[in-house]
Design a protein around this motif. Structure first.
Motif, PDB file in Angstrom:
ATOM      1  N   ILE A 145       0.849  -1.202   0.000  1.00  0.00           N
ATOM      2  CA  ILE A 145       0.000   0.000   0.000  1.00  0.00           C
ATOM      3  C   ILE A 145       0.881   1.247   0.000  1.00  0.00           C
ATOM      4  N   LEU A 146       1.879   1.253   0.877  1.00  0.00           N
ATOM      5  CA  LEU A 146       2.755   2.420   0.971  1.00  0.00           C
ATOM      6  C   LEU A 146       3.588   2.601  -0.288  1.00  0.00           C
ATOM      7  N   MET A 147       4.052   1.492  -0.861  1.00  0.00           N
ATOM      8  CA  MET A 147       4.851   1.576  -2.079  1.00  0.00           C
ATOM      9  C   MET A 147       4.013   2.145  -3.226  1.00  0.00           C
ATOM     10  N   ASP A 148       2.764   1.678  -3.343  1.00  0.00           N
ATOM     11  CA  ASP A 148       1.878   2.197  -4.387  1.00  0.00           C
ATOM     12  C   ASP A 148       1.595   3.680  -4.167  1.00  0.00           C
ATOM     13  N   LEU A 149       1.353   4.060  -2.926  1.00  0.00           N
ATOM     14  CA  LEU A 149       1.069   5.458  -2.610  1.00  0.00           C
ATOM     15  C   LEU A 149       2.287   6.339  -2.888  1.00  0.00           C
ATOM     16  N   ALA A 150       3.469   5.876  -2.499  1.00  0.00           N
ATOM     17  CA  ALA A 150       4.695   6.646  -2.749  1.00  0.00           C
ATOM     18  C   ALA A 150       4.938   6.783  -4.246  1.00  0.00           C
ATOM     19  N   GLU A 151       4.718   5.715  -4.981  1.00  0.00           N
ATOM     20  CA  GLU A 151       4.920   5.769  -6.437  1.00  0.00           C
ATOM     21  C   GLU A 151       3.945   6.756  -7.080  1.00  0.00           C
ATOM     22  N   CYS A 152       2.694   6.711  -6.629  1.00  0.00           N
ATOM     23  CA  CYS A 152       1.684   7.635  -7.158  1.00  0.00           C
ATOM     24  C   CYS A 152       2.065   9.075  -6.818  1.00  0.00           C
ATOM     25  N   ALA A 153       2.457   9.322  -5.573  1.00  0.00           N
ATOM     26  CA  ALA A 153       2.840  10.674  -5.157  1.00  0.00           C
ATOM     27  C   ALA A 153       4.098  11.137  -5.884  1.00  0.00           C
ATOM     28  N   PHE A 154       5.057  10.252  -6.026  1.00  0.00           N
ATOM     29  CA  PHE A 154       6.321  10.617  -6.646  1.00  0.00           C
ATOM     30  C   PHE A 154       6.141  10.927  -8.126  1.00  0.00           C
ATOM     31  N   ASN A 155       5.253  10.229  -8.773  1.00  0.00           N
ATOM     32  CA  ASN A 155       5.042  10.424 -10.207  1.00  0.00           C
ATOM     33  C   ASN A 155       4.016  11.509 -10.509  1.00  0.00           C
ATOM     34  N   HIS A 156       3.479  12.123  -9.469  1.00  0.00           N
ATOM     35  CA  HIS A 156       2.524  13.219  -9.630  1.00  0.00           C
ATOM     36  C   HIS A 156       3.269  14.460 -10.096  1.00  0.00           C
ATOM     37  N   GLU A 157       2.522  15.438 -10.583  1.00  0.00           N
ATOM     38  CA  GLU A 157       3.168  16.686 -10.998  1.00  0.00           C
ATOM     39  C   GLU A 157       3.948  17.283  -9.822  1.00  0.00           C
ATOM     40  N   GLU A 158       5.012  17.983 -10.158  1.00  0.00           N
ATOM     41  CA  GLU A 158       5.868  18.572  -9.139  1.00  0.00           C
ATOM     42  C   GLU A 158       5.089  19.565  -8.291  1.00  0.00           C
ATOM     43  N   VAL A 159       5.313  19.477  -6.994  1.00  0.00           N
ATOM     44  CA  VAL A 159       4.706  20.393  -6.048  1.00  0.00           C
ATOM     45  C   VAL A 159       5.844  21.217  -5.458  1.00  0.00           C
ATOM     46  N   VAL A 160       5.696  22.508  -5.468  1.00  0.00           N
ATOM     47  CA  VAL A 160       6.731  23.388  -4.950  1.00  0.00           C
ATOM     48  C   VAL A 160       6.261  23.930  -3.610  1.00  0.00           C
ATOM     49  N   ILE A 161       7.084  23.735  -2.589  1.00  0.00           N
ATOM     50  CA  ILE A 161       6.778  24.275  -1.265  1.00  0.00           C
ATOM     51  C   ILE A 161       7.400  25.670  -1.214  1.00  0.00           C
ATOM     52  N   THR A 162       6.559  26.673  -1.040  1.00  0.00           N
ATOM     53  CA  THR A 162       7.062  28.049  -1.058  1.00  0.00           C
ATOM     54  C   THR A 162       7.392  28.561   0.335  1.00  0.00           C
ATOM     55  N   GLU A 163       6.882  27.908   1.346  1.00  0.00           N
ATOM     56  CA  GLU A 163       7.134  28.377   2.719  1.00  0.00           C
ATOM     57  C   GLU A 163       8.200  27.496   3.356  1.00  0.00           C
ATOM     58  N   ARG A 164       9.168  28.082   3.967  1.00  0.00           N
ATOM     59  CA  ARG A 164      10.232  27.325   4.630  1.00  0.00           C
ATOM     60  C   ARG A 164      10.414  27.862   6.001  1.00  0.00           C
TER      61      ARG A 164
END
Length: 164
Positions: A145-164
């Motif tokens: 389940i986690l591997m599938d979720l990580a693969e789906c998230a990783f292959n999703h469009e890039e998300v940019v975190i603007t707040e640090r």
């Protein structure tokens, strides 16, 4: 996967930990990283009970019980995986979901490049979910389940975190 954690409850004696504020948990994590690197030349992967006591300034009875949720025997010494502790506590604490994700992401972004590779993402998800499952005394989500979720998230469009 969210429904997976809707079962099980955090024991009442550990409930004060779910009220930890984000800055408190961030402070404990920063202390752990500094402590691990400076004192022990330890990459911060495993934490002994004594180190746990040094990092978390909580009642000894509660700290003993909390550590037992995470501990495993490692060469005759009481040890726990630090990322399970911090990831599990972060998922259980009183922070906003976006803050929780950012904290866990930052925990695994060791070179501060604001990127995780798929293996790091899977490790972040696995250890955090395992930590929360240990707190709730339920089985963690299966690796598939986690591997599938990580693969789906990783292959999703890039998300940019603007707040640090």
């Amino acid at each position: 996967m969210g429904s997976h954690f809707s079962i099980g409850v955090i024991p009442h004696q550990l409930k004060p930990l779910t009220r930890l504020k984000l800055p408190e948990l961030q402070g404990c994590f920063a202390h752990w990283v500094k402590f691990a690197l400076e004192e022990f030349d330890n990459p911060g992967l495993l934490m002994t009970y004594d180190e746990f006591l040094d990092v978390f300034d909580i009642d000894h009875e509660i700290s003993h019980e909390l550590f037992m949720y995470f501990e495993r025997e490692e060469a005759g010494e009481r040890m726990a995986t630090a990322s399970e502790i911090f990831g599990g506590l972060m998922l259980a604490c009183a922070a906003e979901p976006a803050q929780k994700v950012k904290f866990i992401f930052d925990m695994f972004d060791r070179n501060f490049d604001r990127q995780l590779n798929q293996t790091e993402l899977l490790l972040a998800m696995t250890t955090s979910c395992r930590g929360l499952a240990r707190l709730k005394r339920v089985a963690p989500p299966g690796p598939d389940i986690l591997m599938d979720l990580a693969e789906c998230a990783f292959n999703h469009e890039e998300v940019v975190i603007t707040e640090r």
